[in-house]
Design an enzyme around this catalytic site. Structure first.
Site, PDB file in Angstrom:
ATOM      1  N   ASP A 147      57.669  20.786  23.028  1.00 27.38           N
ATOM      2  CA  ASP A 147      58.498  19.592  23.068  1.00 27.38           C
ATOM      3  C   ASP A 147      59.914  20.074  23.392  1.00 27.38           C
ATOM      4  O   ASP A 147      60.182  21.288  23.408  1.00 27.38           O
ATOM      5  CB  ASP A 147      58.433  18.896  21.713  1.00 27.38           C
ATOM      6  CG  ASP A 147      59.261  17.627  21.656  1.00 27.38           C
ATOM      7  OD1 ASP A 147      59.402  16.975  22.704  1.00 27.38           O
ATOM      8  OD2 ASP A 147      59.778  17.302  20.569  1.00 27.38           O
ATOM      9  N   ASP A 149      63.349  18.115  22.319  1.00 24.17           N
ATOM     10  CA  ASP A 149      64.321  17.839  21.253  1.00 24.17           C
ATOM     11  C   ASP A 149      63.855  18.424  19.920  1.00 24.17           C
ATOM     12  O   ASP A 149      62.735  18.200  19.478  1.00 24.17           O
ATOM     13  CB  ASP A 149      64.515  16.329  21.107  1.00 24.17           C
ATOM     14  CG  ASP A 149      65.103  15.708  22.367  1.00 24.17           C
ATOM     15  OD1 ASP A 149      66.194  16.134  22.772  1.00 24.17           O
ATOM     16  OD2 ASP A 149      64.449  14.815  22.959  1.00 24.17           O
ATOM     17  N   ASP A 432      58.399  19.118  16.723  1.00 24.17           N
ATOM     18  CA  ASP A 432      59.001  18.873  15.410  1.00 24.17           C
ATOM     19  C   ASP A 432      58.413  17.657  14.709  1.00 24.17           C
ATOM     20  O   ASP A 432      58.541  17.524  13.497  1.00 24.17           O
ATOM     21  CB  ASP A 432      60.518  18.679  15.547  1.00 24.17           C
ATOM     22  CG  ASP A 432      60.860  17.391  16.267  1.00 24.17           C
ATOM     23  OD1 ASP A 432      60.547  17.275  17.469  1.00 24.17           O
ATOM     24  OD2 ASP A 432      61.431  16.486  15.637  1.00 24.17           O
TER      25      ASP A 432
END
Length: 594
Positions: A147, A149, A432
């Site tokens: 990912d 961010d 995250d």
């Protein structure tokens, strides 16, 4: 095996698997058998996490030889004979003065606990480590996915402040909320990831893995709700029924879970808005408030404010970009294939990756997918891939392959698997968000998954402090002692047990507050794992504070999860070692119950 060796082995297991640290230290106070406090060889300093611990003044556990005294314990096996003797005689040879007997056991336990703590047992605990929920061999991983961010790009806390302020302004300008809310500034350490929010009652709370609210962690606005009131609100129980709790992606009909770091400003704004209405005695509907705050936060993202702030000041908002660069270089140099799947737009990702890695950052990745619309990317089979040209404009041709150096938008995992052939445990994907990034990949497709949990950096610091480790060790031991001696039911014994229970609750609150005064650790609710922690262990094979942790391991390294004993299994817990007993029924002492 000696008791000390067994304890050392067990402690290492607990440190690695449960994040607990034990240190050779002693301090503060001990209640005597008359209920007063006396000097102790093992307790908590009244200072802060780094406060000095007082030296031990109690005599050693093994007395010298003398007429009428115990024989000296065998060398190298301190306390074993005494512990066995107590385990075998306590139910049949307890003195008539139960109260004195129980306080003597308490004092004896303090000394025994002190002897069982190996020096520097958890100094190896580090926020730079990778922790395993499942066995993973990096030698078997050929493809690494990411990912963007809070995975490739970590952001400073200044971003949360900006999101909060802008969403607060949207509430006032677009939703016509009272301007009095402007007086509330962002509170950096109020909320924590993984909390639940009761939409209808307007309550922010922490829930454990068994759907129980942790007492003392329910907030209406910025003020805690007394446990007695919580019980009344939930029908005499702390339990949140499954049908009311958050759904698979954390969005239930009545209770919502906040799982990503971007949700921390939203939780804070919810608490602030609730507090404003309550403090000013203004009637409002918590359901409307929850919806409006959620939309205000969403506008910050949808209108591109967050992207604009970061792109205008990359140095202020992006942290440790050089470490991301080092990770990508290392993986590619070892022949690994890399891909990126992110919900962020290309222009934003391009700006950030150029800042961290350089203008040729796309050369690292075999496949790049932006605006993927996760988690729907992993579950829907409808949206096709579209290619972007060099200017970021959409192309119209049908996608029959995913080529290196190209940028793709949207798409779905079914087509991704068909076009790449990347399946199963040879793929390791990092993200995250436990739901949007990891859940479907591990449950439906068998990919290996790695969770990025930046909070680990602070949590491991707390766990490694002397104050926390000493308090937690004594808390476990005291709990074991209470379990062992709860069969004494005369009035004096009950009074002692009540005092111990009070001390146990004080220790629980103190250890909670070391992490976050409102909600404690994101991983624990007292002794149980949190709801967040349960999801973390289910949806991630590995978890770590940042991607840079990979730099500390060889790419053929195998991660082994620590075996933590189930309740019925033979390995001993610390409280059993301390009380000299196994966690099995004491038939002689329990016979009176039948």
């Amino acid at each position: 095996m000696s008791l000390k060796v067994a304890a050392t082995s067990l402690t290492r297991t607990l440190c690695s698997g449960g994040g607990q640290k034990f240190n050779h230290a002693c301090g503060a106070s001990l209640r005597g058998h008359n209920g007063t406090k006396a000097a102790s060889s093992f307790s908590v300093s009244s200072g802060g996490a780094s406060g000095d611990m007082q030296s031990c003044s109690e005599p050693p556990l093994r007395p010298a030889k003398a007429t009428g005294q115990r024989a000296e314990e065998p060398k190298g096996v301190p306390g074993v004979a005494g512990a066995r003797r107590r385990a075998s005689t306590s139910s049949t040879a307890a003195p008539m003065d139960r109260k004195a007997y129980m306080w003597a056991r308490y004092a004896d336990l303090r000394r025994l606990v002190h002897e069982l703590i190996p020096p520097g047992a958890c100094k190896s605990l580090s926020s730079s480590a990778i922790y395993a929920n499942n066995e993973v061999s990096l030698a078997e991983v050929d493809i690494y996915g990411f990912d963007y961010d809070y995975t490739l790009a970590l952001y400073s806390n200044a971003l949360n402040n900006m999101i909060y302020n802008t969403a607060r302004d949207f509430l006032i300008e677009h939703f016509k909320y009272p301007e009095g809310i402007l007086k509330y500034d962002y509170i950096p350490n109020f909320a924590a990831r993984g909390l639940h929010y009761d939409i209808q009652k307007g309550l922010l709370m922490k829930i454990d893995a068994f759907h129980y609210i942790q007492p003392g962690t329910v907030y209406r606005g910025l003020k805690p709700v007394p446990d007695e009131e919580v019980l009344k609100l939930y029908g005499g129980t702390f339990h949140i029924p499954l049908q009311q709790d958050s759904g698979f992606y954390g969005k239930g009909p009545k209770v919502k879970q906040f799982m990503d770091i971007f949700s921390i400003p939203e939780m804070t704004l919810l608490a602030v808005a609730n507090d404003f209405f309550i403090s000013n005695d203004i009637d409002y509907d918590p359901v409307h408030l929850s919806k409006d705050v959620s939309e205000a936060i969403g506008m910050v993202h949808l209108k591109g404010f967050m992207y604009k702030w970061i792109m205008q000041d990359l140095d202020k908002f992006i942290l440790r970009g050089e470490e991301t660069d080092a990770v990508l270089h290392r993986l590619v140099s070892h022949g690994k294939k890399l891909f990126l799947i992110t919900n962020s737009p290309f222009s934003f990702v391009d700006k950030g990756m150029t800042h961290m890695v350089g203008k040729e950052w796309r050369d690292f990745f075999d496949v790049i997918i932006v605006q993927a619309d996760k988690p729907h990317f992993f579950t829907d089979c409808v949206k096709p891939f579209r290619r972007l040209d060099g200017n970021g404009d959409l192309r119209w041709e049908k996608i029959s392959s995913l080529d290196k150096g190209q940028i793709y938008k949207q798409g779905n995992l079914v087509d991704f698997l068909r076009l790449t052939g990347w399946r199963g445990s040879k793929v390791l994907y990092f993200g995250d968000h436990l739901y949007s990034d990891l859940a479907d990949l591990t449950l439906r497709h068998g990919w290996r998954t790695g969770a990025i949990v930046p909070e680990l950096e602070q949590e491991t610091k707390v766990v490694s402090t002397e104050r926390y480790s000493v308090s937690l060790t004594w808390l476990q031991a005291l709990t074991g002692l209470m379990e062992r001696l709860q069969t004494h039911r005369d009035p004096d014994s009950k009074q002692v047990l009540e005092e111990w229970q009070k001390e146990r609750e004080e220790l629980r609150v103190m250890t909670k507050n070391l992490f976050n005064p409102q909600f404690g650790s994101i991983f624990r609710t007292c002794h149980n794992p949190t709801y967040f922690s349960r999801r973390l262990s289910r949806f991630s094979d590995l978890y770590m504070a940042s991607l840079s942790c990979l730099l500390n391991y060889d790419l053929s390294y195998t991660f082994y999860p620590r075996r933590t004993p189930l309740q019925h299994e033979a390995p001993l817990w610390m409280d059993q070692l301390c009380t000299g007993c196994m966690k099995t029924p004491f038939l002689e002492e329990m016979a009176q119950i039948r």
